[in-house]
Write an enzyme that holds these catalytic residues in place. Structure first.
Site, PDB file in Angstrom:
ATOM      1  N   GLY A 107       0.835  -1.201   0.000  1.00 24.71           N
ATOM      2  CA  GLY A 107       0.000   0.000   0.000  1.00 24.71           C
ATOM      3  C   GLY A 107       0.864   1.242   0.000  1.00 24.71           C
ATOM      4  CE  LYS A 108       5.444   4.936  -0.391  1.00 26.11           C
ATOM      5  NZ  LYS A 108       6.607   4.145   0.022  1.00 26.11           N
TER       6      LYS A 108
END
Ligand code: NAD
Length: 422
Positions: A107-108
């Site tokens: 994720g980011k």
């Protein structure tokens, strides 16, 4: 290459996936699942600024894949943050965790703004409103943020505190691990702050051993002198490697005698950038890239080494502390010129590795000694390096494609057994 130029970062990552998929013989349905993130969240939220005005902010969280475990990845506060960049960075987190055999996905996220223009109170209010806007889209078993460009342990503490206070749960203390990269006081892990740099150093020493390259007495240039770049400078000096040119958002400095990395890091902590540091003279970005040295450690942003920079660099090896610093065209030229590249997915994976240790410590209510963290990290990095290097040799491909192929194989193995719901 100027950052202003249009750069399709996510497409670049996909092209590497396509190359690696062919070598690793991946089933087409897995490649196609991985070709888009599972979730793309965009939130808009108001924040009261110190002058009484209200300003709207745009925040993102990209959840790329969670087949191997909860989404995991940094939060970036930078004026250039875009959906496309975060998609690429989230995908890279999926590969990084899979390569390092960490039970996390990718994720980011981030907020599009310049954190340097905000007071500490404003930064806290932005962080709290952003965390509130994300609500239960993050969580200790679901999606676990960490620091990235423009964020740090303080930002993580605000995020953790907001989450613990707004998401209803009786066992509040069990929520600490909703973020990693926290300070020790807030439940962080010993060794996390330097972890990304420490992991990079392990890759550099393994590379040096493999190439019979003696590091002591050699020179390095470092772009970005924040968490990753600053700690890399400090650790390199312990190996007898002197940093002779540095750069950050404020400009570039040279010191042929070698910088005192401790003093320079203290200066950055105090003033927010390398600007004004006395023991060095100002150089241009071009002069920085043309500096003759042994190692180049990019530790700032993506899209920094294009065709022009790749032709200018006069080094033996590029160790990617940053994510995506070399463009594919830049990489091609570097490799043609015989300059080795330690690819981001491997070289900066020490950060997420120790984030995982932090998460495990929080989950078990344990506090590990620095020695224990360092030893585990060293074993993990060396294993990651040698698996990648061996695969590259056996399949006659670049270290980057090898790292992607190994990661994809692990993910494909999980899909093969779990199959597709329903
Ligand atoms: P940071 O905010 O601590 O430091 C970023 C550095 O980049 C600063 O020195 C800043 O001045 C510099 N910079 C920003 N814009 C620039 C520009 N236009 N030109 C030159 N320099 C510029 O961030 P960080 O955590 O050290 O992250 C640096 C890189 O490492 C990023 O690519 C990040 O994704 C990657 N990374 C970080 C971690 C981590 O644990 N922090 C882990 C893996 C990868």
């Amino acid at each position: 290459m100027s950052e202003q130029q249009h750069y399709e970062f996510f497409k670049v990552i996909q092209d590497y996936v396509d190359q690696a998929s062919k070598i690793a013989n991946l089933p087409p349905h897995v490649t196609s699942i991985l070709s888009q993130p599972k979730n793309e969240l965009i939130v808009h939220f108001p924040v009261r600024m110190d002058n009484g005005e209200t300003r709207m902010f745009k925040g993102y969280r990209i959840q790329h894949n969670n087949v191997l475990g909860p989404y995991k990845g940094g939060m970036r506060y930078h004026e250039t943050v875009t959906l496309d960049d975060l998609k690429a960075l989230a995908a890279m987190m999926t590969w990084k965790c899979a390569l390092m055999e960490i039970p996390f996905g990718g994720g980011k996220g981030g907020v599009k703004m310049n954190p340097r223009e905000l007071s500490s109170n404003e930064l806290m209010r932005v962080t709290r409103r952003f965390t509130h806007a994300l609500g239960s889209n993050i969580g200790p078993e679901y999606d676990i943020p960490a620091p990235d460009v423009g964020t740090n342990a303080q930002v993580m503490a605000w995020m953790m505190d907001t989450y613990m206070n707004t998401v209803g749960h009786v066992e509040k203390n069990a929520q600490k691990r909703v973020v990693t990269g926290k300070s020790l006081a807030c439940g962080g892990s010993r060794g996390r702050e330097k972890a990304t740099a420490q992991g990079l150093i392990h890759c550099i020493t393994e590379w040096a051993d493999e190439k019979n390259f003696k590091l002591e007495g050699k020179t390095a240039i470092i772009q970005g002198f924040g968490n990753v770049g600053g700690n890399t400078g400090l650790l390199l000096s312990k190996l007898g490697v002197s940093t002779i040119a540095v750069g950050d958002h404020s400009g570039y400095l040279s010191n042929p005698e070698g910088f005192n990395s401790h003093k320079l890091a203290d200066h950055v902590k105090q003033h927010g950038s390398i600007a004004g540091y006395e023991a060095g003279h100002s150089i241009t970005r071009e002069e920085f890239f043309a500096t003759k040295a042994d190692l180049f450690l990019p530790a700032a942003l993506e899209n920094q080494v294009g065709i022009a920079e790749a032709k200018m660099l006069q080094v033996r090896m590029v160790g990617e502390g940053a994510n995506g610093p070399c463009t594919p065209e830049g990489e091609k030229i570097l490799l043609q010129r015989g300059i080795d590249i330690l690819p981001d997915v491997l070289a900066n994976s020490g950060g997420v590795t120790v984030s995982y240790y932090e998460w495990v410590q929080n989950k078990r209510s344990e506090t590990w000694d620095l020695e224990e963290v360092d030893t585990k990290l060293e074993i993990a990095m060396k294993r990651g390096y040698h698996r990648t290097s061996t695969y590259a040799r056996e399949h006659s491909c670049s270290m980057r494609v090898a790292a992607y192929a190994l990661a994809l194989q692990n993910i494909a193995a999980a899909y093969a057994e779990r199959d597709i719901f329903p």
